[in-house]
Scaffold this motif. Sequence first.
Motif, PDB file in Angstrom:
ATOM      1  N   ARG A 188       0.798  -0.975   0.145  1.00 53.74           N
ATOM      2  CA  ARG A 188      -0.040  -0.162  -0.135  1.00 53.74           C
ATOM      3  C   ARG A 188       0.733   1.307   0.052  1.00 53.74           C
ATOM      4  NH1 ARG A 188      -5.392  -0.566   1.039  1.00 53.74           N
ATOM      5  NH2 ARG A 188      -6.052  -2.491   1.788  1.00 53.74           N
ATOM      6  N   MET A 191       2.270   1.788  -3.419  1.00 54.48           N
ATOM      7  CA  MET A 191       1.215   2.245  -4.534  1.00 54.48           C
ATOM      8  C   MET A 191       1.215   3.886  -4.070  1.00 54.48           C
ATOM      9  SD  MET A 191      -1.287  -0.551  -5.193  1.00 54.48           S
ATOM     10  CE  MET A 191      -1.344  -1.798  -3.923  1.00 54.48           C
ATOM     11  N   ASP A 223      -3.124  -7.311  -6.626  1.00 51.38           N
ATOM     12  CA  ASP A 223      -4.373  -7.425  -7.275  1.00 51.38           C
ATOM     13  C   ASP A 223      -5.365  -7.403  -6.151  1.00 51.38           C
ATOM     14  OD1 ASP A 223      -4.034  -7.081  -9.837  1.00 51.38           O
ATOM     15  OD2 ASP A 223      -3.739  -9.437 -10.294  1.00 51.38           O
ATOM     16  N   LEU A 226      -5.716  -4.238  -4.282  1.00 54.34           N
ATOM     17  CA  LEU A 226      -6.168  -3.304  -5.334  1.00 54.34           C
ATOM     18  C   LEU A 226      -7.733  -3.483  -5.181  1.00 54.34           C
ATOM     19  CD1 LEU A 226      -4.192  -3.336  -8.548  1.00 54.34           C
ATOM     20  CD2 LEU A 226      -4.480  -1.258  -6.951  1.00 54.34           C
ATOM     21  N   SER A 227      -8.466  -4.700  -5.030  1.00 55.92           N
ATOM     22  CA  SER A 227      -9.627  -5.039  -4.780  1.00 55.92           C
ATOM     23  C   SER A 227     -10.295  -4.315  -3.658  1.00 55.92           C
ATOM     24  CB  SER A 227      -9.956  -6.522  -4.726  1.00 55.92           C
ATOM     25  OG  SER A 227      -9.597  -7.024  -3.731  1.00 55.92           O
ATOM     26  N   LYS A 233      -9.070   5.273  -6.516  1.00 53.31           N
ATOM     27  CA  LYS A 233      -7.465   4.791  -6.253  1.00 53.31           C
ATOM     28  C   LYS A 233      -7.345   3.697  -7.127  1.00 53.31           C
ATOM     29  CE  LYS A 233      -6.867   6.707  -1.546  1.00 53.31           C
ATOM     30  NZ  LYS A 233      -6.838   6.384  -0.321  1.00 53.31           N
ATOM     31  N   GLN A 234      -7.941   2.670  -7.203  1.00 55.88           N
ATOM     32  CA  GLN A 234      -7.586   1.576  -7.928  1.00 55.88           C
ATOM     33  C   GLN A 234      -7.488   1.634  -9.467  1.00 55.88           C
ATOM     34  OE1 GLN A 234      -9.985  -2.810  -9.118  1.00 55.88           O
ATOM     35  NE2 GLN A 234     -10.426  -1.596  -7.373  1.00 55.88           N
ATOM     36  N   ILE A 237      -3.927   3.481 -10.335  1.00 52.98           N
ATOM     37  CA  ILE A 237      -2.988   2.518 -10.326  1.00 52.98           C
ATOM     38  C   ILE A 237      -3.113   1.781 -11.512  1.00 52.98           C
ATOM     39  CG2 ILE A 237      -2.100   0.329  -9.385  1.00 52.98           C
ATOM     40  CD1 ILE A 237      -1.233   2.679  -7.841  1.00 52.98           C
ATOM     41  N   ARG A 238      -4.274   1.320 -11.877  1.00 58.16           N
ATOM     42  CA  ARG A 238      -4.441   0.433 -13.143  1.00 58.16           C
ATOM     43  C   ARG A 238      -4.347   1.192 -14.222  1.00 58.16           C
ATOM     44  NH1 ARG A 238      -5.840  -4.586 -11.863  1.00 58.16           N
ATOM     45  NH2 ARG A 238      -6.892  -5.006 -10.052  1.00 58.16           N
TER      46      ARG A 238
END
Length: 243
Positions: A188, A191, A223, A226-227, A233-234, A237-238
């Motif tokens: 975390r 990221m 992953d 991220l979920s 925020k997800q 990143i993606r």
Amino acid sequence: MEQYFQLAARSISTFDEAFNSYKETLRSPINELLVEEMISQLILHKKNDRIIELYKEAAATGNVKVRQAIALSLQEYDPALDKLLRTMLNDQSYLTRESALFLLWQGNPMERPNILKNARESWNSMSPSLEMAWNALALNSSDFKNNEKYDFLQGISKYTSPEYSPKTRTAAFDYLINLDAMGTQNFRDLMNACFHHNWRFYKNSRDIFEALYKKDESRVLIDRILSTMTDEKQKAIRDLFKV
């Protein structure tokens, strides 16, 4: 400056040719810059008794920067400098302590736990870099219990947090990756670091993220993390990493 350039020119001389210049450099009152230049040249020569004595004479000046230069210049443990290195464990400079600790740990495998314990007990304070180095060495030493090693790992893991400087956080990520010990919070924090305002730090963090995401085990954990994040925020990143 003339003295400095004369000494710098000795870097291409043999040790025998340069020895008198080195001795002259150590005459009181010393010039810190000149002694540091001398120390940088000593590693160019094959180790001998006279070089050991020069190190000891330089260290005996008590100059913090000079002693730091010695500790940082030594590339491997030398038994002839063992006593000197042990005195450096309590120098004012955290960098000196860190280098001396690593060299003593490297050169005395049977004494590692005692070296680490005695050093830590003698310190009233530590820099983040010194604390992480101590914990990393402890994790790679025998004779420590599993619950102790958990504490050592936490002593590194906490430094990936945004409350610390980019330099400290980068070092913490490097230690944890080398130890194969990146936890959920560390990912975390990584990221988070990918969007830091310091471009060098965020670039390095992104490089680390991309390298980790290529590994199956890390990708599964990333992953999963991220979920649990907000859609915003997800998506950030993606979109950034096209994952």
